[in-house]
Scaffold this active site. Structure first.
Site, PDB file in Angstrom:
ATOM      1  N   GLY A  77      -4.883   8.215  15.566  1.00  0.00           N
ATOM      2  CA  GLY A  77      -4.309   9.487  16.016  1.00  0.00           C
ATOM      3  C   GLY A  77      -4.728  10.686  15.185  1.00  0.00           C
ATOM      4  O   GLY A  77      -4.294  11.806  15.439  1.00  0.00           O
ATOM      5  N   ARG A 125      -6.476  23.769  19.386  1.00  0.00           N
ATOM      6  CA  ARG A 125      -7.400  24.163  20.449  1.00  0.00           C
ATOM      7  C   ARG A 125      -6.658  24.994  21.484  1.00  0.00           C
ATOM      8  O   ARG A 125      -5.454  24.798  21.707  1.00  0.00           O
ATOM      9  CB  ARG A 125      -7.990  22.928  21.135  1.00  0.00           C
ATOM     10  CG  ARG A 125      -8.700  22.002  20.196  1.00  0.00           C
ATOM     11  CD  ARG A 125      -9.661  21.098  20.930  1.00  0.00           C
ATOM     12  NE  ARG A 125      -9.036  20.078  21.754  1.00  0.00           N
ATOM     13  CZ  ARG A 125      -9.701  19.048  22.261  1.00  0.00           C
ATOM     14  NH1 ARG A 125     -11.000  18.917  22.038  1.00  0.00           N
ATOM     15  NH2 ARG A 125      -9.088  18.142  23.004  1.00  0.00           N
ATOM     16  N   ASP A 137     -14.375  18.935  24.011  1.00  0.00           N
ATOM     17  CA  ASP A 137     -14.471  17.791  23.095  1.00  0.00           C
ATOM     18  C   ASP A 137     -15.771  17.818  22.290  1.00  0.00           C
ATOM     19  O   ASP A 137     -16.756  17.156  22.636  1.00  0.00           O
ATOM     20  CB  ASP A 137     -14.325  16.455  23.838  1.00  0.00           C
ATOM     21  CG  ASP A 137     -12.858  16.096  24.022  1.00  0.00           C
ATOM     22  OD1 ASP A 137     -11.999  16.967  23.771  1.00  0.00           O
ATOM     23  OD2 ASP A 137     -12.567  14.953  24.414  1.00  0.00           O
ATOM     24  N   ARG A 196      -9.245  17.228  32.663  1.00  0.00           N
ATOM     25  CA  ARG A 196     -10.588  16.631  32.672  1.00  0.00           C
ATOM     26  C   ARG A 196     -10.856  15.942  34.011  1.00  0.00           C
ATOM     27  O   ARG A 196      -9.911  15.632  34.751  1.00  0.00           O
ATOM     28  CB  ARG A 196     -10.656  15.565  31.559  1.00  0.00           C
ATOM     29  CG  ARG A 196     -10.348  16.110  30.199  1.00  0.00           C
ATOM     30  CD  ARG A 196      -9.660  15.086  29.304  1.00  0.00           C
ATOM     31  NE  ARG A 196      -9.178  15.725  28.074  1.00  0.00           N
ATOM     32  CZ  ARG A 196      -9.877  15.782  26.948  1.00  0.00           C
ATOM     33  NH1 ARG A 196     -11.051  15.188  26.870  1.00  0.00           N
ATOM     34  NH2 ARG A 196      -9.407  16.405  25.893  1.00  0.00           N
ATOM     35  N   ASP A 222     -14.401  11.665  30.826  1.00  0.00           N
ATOM     36  CA  ASP A 222     -13.154  12.141  30.213  1.00  0.00           C
ATOM     37  C   ASP A 222     -13.390  13.331  29.294  1.00  0.00           C
ATOM     38  O   ASP A 222     -12.434  13.910  28.782  1.00  0.00           O
ATOM     39  CB  ASP A 222     -12.463  11.002  29.447  1.00  0.00           C
ATOM     40  CG  ASP A 222     -13.355  10.379  28.395  1.00  0.00           C
ATOM     41  OD1 ASP A 222     -14.426   9.876  28.761  1.00  0.00           O
ATOM     42  OD2 ASP A 222     -12.995  10.409  27.211  1.00  0.00           O
TER      43      ASP A 222
HETATM   44  P1  AMP Z   1     -13.734  10.818  22.475  1.00  0.00           P
HETATM   45  O1  AMP Z   1     -14.871   9.869  22.297  1.00  0.00           O
HETATM   46  O2  AMP Z   1     -13.440  11.644  21.259  1.00  0.00           O
HETATM   47  O3  AMP Z   1     -13.868  11.639  23.691  1.00  0.00           O
HETATM   48  O4  AMP Z   1     -12.411   9.920  22.653  1.00  0.00           O
HETATM   49  C1  AMP Z   1     -12.276   8.942  23.648  1.00  0.00           C
HETATM   50  C2  AMP Z   1     -10.884   8.423  23.662  1.00  0.00           C
HETATM   51  O5  AMP Z   1     -10.541   7.847  22.397  1.00  0.00           O
HETATM   52  C3  AMP Z   1      -9.800   9.451  23.951  1.00  0.00           C
HETATM   53  O6  AMP Z   1      -8.799   8.825  24.684  1.00  0.00           O
HETATM   54  C4  AMP Z   1      -9.310   9.816  22.569  1.00  0.00           C
HETATM   55  O7  AMP Z   1      -7.999  10.314  22.580  1.00  0.00           O
HETATM   56  C5  AMP Z   1      -9.389   8.488  21.864  1.00  0.00           C
HETATM   57  N1  AMP Z   1      -9.548   8.627  20.420  1.00  0.00           N
HETATM   58  C6  AMP Z   1     -10.648   9.021  19.745  1.00  0.00           C
HETATM   59  N2  AMP Z   1     -10.411   9.016  18.422  1.00  0.00           N
HETATM   60  C7  AMP Z   1      -9.134   8.611  18.249  1.00  0.00           C
HETATM   61  C8  AMP Z   1      -8.294   8.404  17.110  1.00  0.00           C
HETATM   62  N3  AMP Z   1      -8.726   8.591  15.863  1.00  0.00           N
HETATM   63  N4  AMP Z   1      -7.031   7.988  17.346  1.00  0.00           N
HETATM   64  C9  AMP Z   1      -6.574   7.774  18.581  1.00  0.00           C
HETATM   65  N5  AMP Z   1      -7.312   7.947  19.677  1.00  0.00           N
HETATM   66  C10 AMP Z   1      -8.577   8.363  19.529  1.00  0.00           C
HETATM   67 MG    MG Z   2     -12.755  12.995  24.445  1.00  0.00          MG
END
Ligand code: AMP
Ligand code: MG
Length: 497
Positions: free
Chosen positions: A134, A184, A274, A191, A264
């Site tokens: 998180g 942000r 993102d 999305r 996403d």
């Molecule tokens: P992203 O690759 O950053 O677009 O993230 C893809 C998914 O992974 C999304 O659902 C994010 O919320 C989740 N996510 C990425 N990093 C974390 C993290 N450190 N803790 C929890 N969820 C994450």
């Molecule tokens: Mg993302």
């Protein structure tokens, strides 16, 4: 000006009064999100602040010194009237259906009367965190903050960033790092994946409510259009396709690689969304892969426009139950294929300073990119030097960028002949307004991050000032406009953030 913006920010009440919440997304109901508070971030400090975003939100001038706002935006106390929710979405990652994802570390605080939503990225675990903690680390938060504001400065649609707050709290990635939160700001963080979620779960009512929400709040012109036999959902798909076409053309023209164009990470408003392993090209290399985790090169620079179309196709699939007829969905998507090349050509012509159309322009544009690709010539520096060349005719600074001088001379000769058909001074002036002097190169971000790790945030502040006005000369900052150092090519940016 409202009374609230005149009030000094010297207490919780004043901070809270300066933001008036409307929280329209939260009102969609529990199928769309989970209500939960942010996880506190111990002993936070300011890392970066964007005054122009503060202004857009209607915050008082002195918000940058407010301890109360620092605490609130680090998740340590609620903002009265906000209604924090983590939203649920699904999506395709690297071309494969990934199922449910959702805000795993972002928390939507709500929307204010400014029409902007505030979101805390890195505010702790949510029901959508899966294996994640998180949190977001300082380096990726600084990169997101600076790039959001850099894109805005360039005139490219993007989510914005009000600030980054940091903490000494440890976060484990490949090594132990420290935590940060980015605030942000955008009219909406919806999305493509939000639509895919309700389509995949066969929740047609929720799908319709979401589409109606987006149309009513952001694209009201989709209703009552004679196009698509009055089908508002087909009009929605077309509008998103057009926005995405314009976005992609802007990315390709400036040399921006997003790095993780999963569905996403695609904004329904056509915003850059993102910021993870993104990169502005140093040398112009169409095959460049900026994301160290992208082993197949799915998101290589030159592939981005086709990937955007692929992603729109996923959105079209998701909207199909609402649109009803496949032909209408396909017709709506077709607008991307028409719009993207036209949008790109417009931008590339502008980069060359070609005001009026003339025979052979398209070939000239294509050959320019070919010339740059042949030696991976520095993209930003080439266009900026060319903008000056258009006025002064001094070829040396452009020629110096090429080993193959014969090829460069032949091209320059052609270009000068074309420029002769118009006012060169005017061409140069307009080129300097669309060929930036400053972009957030990886090594610039890296230097600011290294300083910030030692609690020196002056590098972040300096870059923000340059990147917010990237077309200005900023005398005394030639180093930030120069070639990347040798070590820049060894910087590895991955999905780890
Ligand atoms: P992203 O690759 O950053 O677009 O993230 C893809 C998914 O992974 C999304 O659902 C994010 O919320 C989740 N996510 C990425 N990093 C974390 C993290 N450190 N803790 C929890 N969820 C994450
Ligand atoms: Mg993302």
């Amino acid at each position: 000006m409202s009374l609230a913006t005149e009030a000094p920010l010297d207490g919780k009440a004043a901070v809270d009064a300066s933001l008036r919440w409307v929280n329209r997304y939260a009102k969609l109901g529990p199928a769309f999100h989970t209500t939960l508070p942010p996880q506190p971030l111990p002993q936070p400090y300011w890392v970066g602040q964007s005054r122009s975003v503060g202004q857009a939100l209607g915050l008082p001038e002195n918000w940058t010194e407010s301890e109360d706002l620092l605490q609130a935006l680090s998740g340590n106390r609620p903002l009265a009237g906000s209604q924090p929710v983590a939203t649920v979405y699904s999506g395709h990652q690297f071309g494969v259906w990934a199922g449910q994802l959702g805000d795993g570390r972002a928390l939507l605080l709500g929307e204010t009367e400014s029409g902007l939503e505030l979101q805390l990225k890195g505010a702790g675990r949510t029901p959508y965190s899966r294996m994640g903690d998180g949190r977001a680390v300082l380096r990726s938060s600084i990169r997101e903050f600076l790039c959001s504001e850099a894109m805005h400065g360039l005139g490219i649609p993007t989510t914005r960033a009000l600030c980054v707050t940091g903490s000494d709290a440890a976060v484990r990635r490949e090594t132990i790092e420290t935590a940060a939160v980015v605030t942000r700001v955008a009219p909406s963080f919806i999305r493509f994946g939000h639509f895919e979620h309700f389509a995949a779960n066969e929740q047609p009512e929720e799908l319709r409510r979401l589409a109606d929400f987006v149309i009513d709040h952001y694209y009201p012109a989709c209703r009552g259009t004679p196009k698509f036999a009055g089908n508002a959902y087909a009009a929605l798909l077309e509008t998103v396709s057009e926005r995405t076409a314009a976005l992609l053309a802007s990315w390709q023209a400036v040399g921006f690689c997003h790095g993780v164009m999963n569905t996403d990470n695609m904004s329904i408003l056509g915003l850059t969304l993102d910021y993870g392993p993104f990169q502005f090209l140093d040398g112009y290399d169409p095959a460049h892969i900026c994301n160290h985790s992208d082993t197949q090169g799915r998101y290589a620079f030159a592939r981005q426009p086709n990937i955007a179309y692929w992603n729109l196709f996923c959105l079209g699939q998701a909207l199909l139950p609402l649109i009803g007829e496949q032909e209408l969905a396909l017709a709506a998507l077709e607008s991307y294929r028409e719009r993207y090349p036209a949008e790109l050509e417009t931008r590339l012509r502008a980069k060359l300073g070609l005001a009026q159309q003339a025979d052979g322009d398209r070939e000239l544009v294509e050959d320019t990119l070919r010339l740059l690709a042949a030696e991976k010539t520095d993209h930003t520096i080439f266009w900026r030097r060319l903008s000056h060349f258009a006025a002064d005719g001094q070829a040396a600074s452009v020629r110096d960028l090429f080993l193959d001088r014969t090829a460069c001379d032949a091209w320059l000769h052609r270009y000068e002949a074309r420029l002769a058909q118009q006012d060169r001074q005017q061409a140069s002036a307009s080129m300097l307004r669309c060929n930036p002097k400053f972009v957030l190169r990886n090594h610039l971000g890296e230097l600011a991050i290294r300083q910030a790790r030692d609690k020196d945030f002056s590098g972040v502040e300096k870059l923000l000032a340059l990147l917010a006005h990237p077309y200005d000369e900023h005398p005394g900052h030639e180093a930030e406009a120069g070639f990347p150092p040798e070590w820049a090519s060894s910087i590895e940016i991955s999905c780890s953030s």
